[in-house]
Design an enzyme around this catalytic site. Sequence first.
Site, mmCIF file in Angstrom:
data_model
loop_
_atom_site.group_PDB
_atom_site.id
_atom_site.type_symbol
_atom_site.label_atom_id
_atom_site.label_comp_id
_atom_site.label_asym_id
_atom_site.label_seq_id
_atom_site.Cartn_x
_atom_site.Cartn_y
_atom_site.Cartn_z
ATOM 1 C CB SER A 147 17.039 59.494 -9.764
ATOM 2 O OG SER A 147 16.119 58.579 -10.273
ATOM 3 C CE LYS A 197 8.471 44.035 -2.195
ATOM 4 N NZ LYS A 197 7.579 44.394 -3.362
HETATM 5 P P1 NAP Z 1 10.516 51.763 -10.703
HETATM 6 O O1 NAP Z 1 9.687 52.983 -10.560
HETATM 7 O O2 NAP Z 1 10.436 51.008 -11.981
HETATM 8 O O3 NAP Z 1 12.063 52.047 -10.449
HETATM 9 C C1 NAP Z 1 12.557 52.915 -9.473
HETATM 10 C C2 NAP Z 1 13.724 53.710 -10.039
HETATM 11 O O4 NAP Z 1 14.876 52.897 -10.088
HETATM 12 C C3 NAP Z 1 13.520 54.154 -11.460
HETATM 13 O O5 NAP Z 1 12.752 55.315 -11.503
HETATM 14 C C4 NAP Z 1 14.929 54.329 -11.983
HETATM 15 O O6 NAP Z 1 15.337 55.648 -11.739
HETATM 16 C C5 NAP Z 1 15.746 53.380 -11.119
HETATM 17 N N1 NAP Z 1 16.189 52.236 -11.930
HETATM 18 C C6 NAP Z 1 15.441 51.340 -12.578
HETATM 19 N N2 NAP Z 1 16.205 50.448 -13.219
HETATM 20 C C7 NAP Z 1 17.486 50.789 -12.963
HETATM 21 C C8 NAP Z 1 18.746 50.258 -13.354
HETATM 22 N N3 NAP Z 1 18.838 49.187 -14.125
HETATM 23 N N4 NAP Z 1 19.856 50.868 -12.884
HETATM 24 C C9 NAP Z 1 19.763 51.953 -12.097
HETATM 25 N N5 NAP Z 1 18.599 52.503 -11.720
HETATM 26 C C10 NAP Z 1 17.481 51.933 -12.153
HETATM 27 O O7 NAP Z 1 10.228 50.728 -9.530
HETATM 28 P P2 NAP Z 1 9.386 50.892 -8.188
HETATM 29 O O8 NAP Z 1 7.985 50.470 -8.430
HETATM 30 O O9 NAP Z 1 9.624 52.213 -7.568
HETATM 31 O O10 NAP Z 1 10.048 49.713 -7.345
HETATM 32 C C11 NAP Z 1 11.353 49.807 -6.790
HETATM 33 C C12 NAP Z 1 11.456 48.831 -5.641
HETATM 34 O O11 NAP Z 1 10.440 49.153 -4.673
HETATM 35 C C13 NAP Z 1 11.204 47.376 -6.051
HETATM 36 O O12 NAP Z 1 12.069 46.519 -5.384
HETATM 37 C C14 NAP Z 1 9.757 47.129 -5.621
HETATM 38 O O13 NAP Z 1 9.533 45.779 -5.278
HETATM 39 C C15 NAP Z 1 9.665 48.013 -4.395
HETATM 40 N N6 NAP Z 1 8.289 48.432 -4.101
HETATM 41 C C16 NAP Z 1 7.470 48.907 -5.098
HETATM 42 C C17 NAP Z 1 6.147 49.214 -4.812
HETATM 43 C C18 NAP Z 1 5.197 49.738 -5.876
HETATM 44 O O14 NAP Z 1 4.002 49.892 -5.591
HETATM 45 N N7 NAP Z 1 5.640 50.035 -7.092
HETATM 46 C C19 NAP Z 1 5.671 49.065 -3.510
HETATM 47 C C20 NAP Z 1 6.542 48.650 -2.501
HETATM 48 C C21 NAP Z 1 7.854 48.338 -2.817
HETATM 49 P P3 NAP Z 1 16.253 56.421 -12.828
HETATM 50 O O15 NAP Z 1 15.931 55.842 -14.194
HETATM 51 O O16 NAP Z 1 15.836 57.843 -12.676
HETATM 52 O O17 NAP Z 1 17.656 56.153 -12.421
#
Ligand code: NAP
Length: 307
Positions: A37, A91
């Site tokens: 990350s 997902k």
């Molecule tokens: P998030 O917190 O916005 O992103 C997860 C991590 O991905 C970020 O902390 C970032 O880590 C990395 N990232 C983001 N954009 C990136 C890029 N362009 N290139 C490389 N790394 C990147 O998102 P999230 O809510 O955890 O969701 C991630 C996935 O889980 C999605 O597909 C979502 O549908 C799924 N999901 C989310 C939830 C929810 O409640 N949020 C629930 C179930 C499933 P770094 O910046 O540290 O690299």
Amino acid sequence: MPLPLPVALVGIGKIAVDQHVPAIQASPDWELAATVSRHGSVAGVPGFTDFAAFLRDCPDVSVVSLALPPVPRFAYAEAALKAGRHVMLEKPPGATLAEVHALQALAAERGLTLYTTWHSRMAHAVAPARAWLADRRVLRAHITWREDVRKWHPGQNWVFEPGGMGVFDPGINALSILTHILPAPVHLTAASLTFPENRQTPIAAALTFSGGVTADFDWRQEGPQTWDIEVDTDAGCLTLRMGGNVLEIDGQPAGGENTIMGEYPALYARMAELVAKGESEVDLAPMVHVSDAMTLGRREITAPFHF
Ligand code: NAP
């Protein structure tokens, strides 16, 4: 393969911290061997900021779990498979259907496991709902999936960028349940998609499917949140509440448990099973419905949205 299996978790953001890390750390099947990350880390676990460096330095970490948003995920999944690692996808499994087909072919060619996870299918009442519906005829079904995007995706602008899917990011969870519990498949016949004038993805959607199935997704709901699926059949009415975790039959409690905390442990248990058997599980049915809605949907414009 000896247990625990070493897994690297990639993308230490909201879902990784809320669900993946506790599920992995509580499981006897898994060892959280590394994180990748740019900004996040997990205390006591070796952390990398660069995925190529992780692949080079950790050849023994045989499984990679990608908890990134869908758009950047393909490049990571492809690199992991090419480096001989089994891959677990959050997902929705990709930004497009074609890129997941490409990953599926690559995994098959290399004899590796690819798992397109659908966490809502692991909700407590989904398996009993599927069993109850198996020998019934569905007359009508309706999904109500209304939540507050500011509460569940605070500041996550990627959900409103191309490939972020907008309200289908949670809506696809409902579709993952629907496609799992219905005794016969349905297909989308019409959709109305509501886009904020300053955004690229819908904030609300109304869907109509064959077989009397409809869905109402909305990301503007403040106050009580609703994640319900009602199914009327020739022999009673089934309702799933709380995202598939609570079951009612004919309005009476019929099982489940009002917590989402069983979903990710069940996903990791399934991944351990798939790796042990040398199998993949790739199901794109929920994403086909989203793709069809984007293809067939009538577009409406609404007020700008700001976090
Ligand atoms: P998030 O917190 O916005 O992103 C997860 C991590 O991905 C970020 O902390 C970032 O880590 C990395 N990232 C983001 N954009 C990136 C890029 N362009 N290139 C490389 N790394 C990147 O998102 P999230 O809510 O955890 O969701 C991630 C996935 O889980 C999605 O597909 C979502 O549908 C799924 N999901 C989310 C939830 C929810 O409640 N949020 C629930 C179930 C499933 P770094 O910046 O540290 O690299």
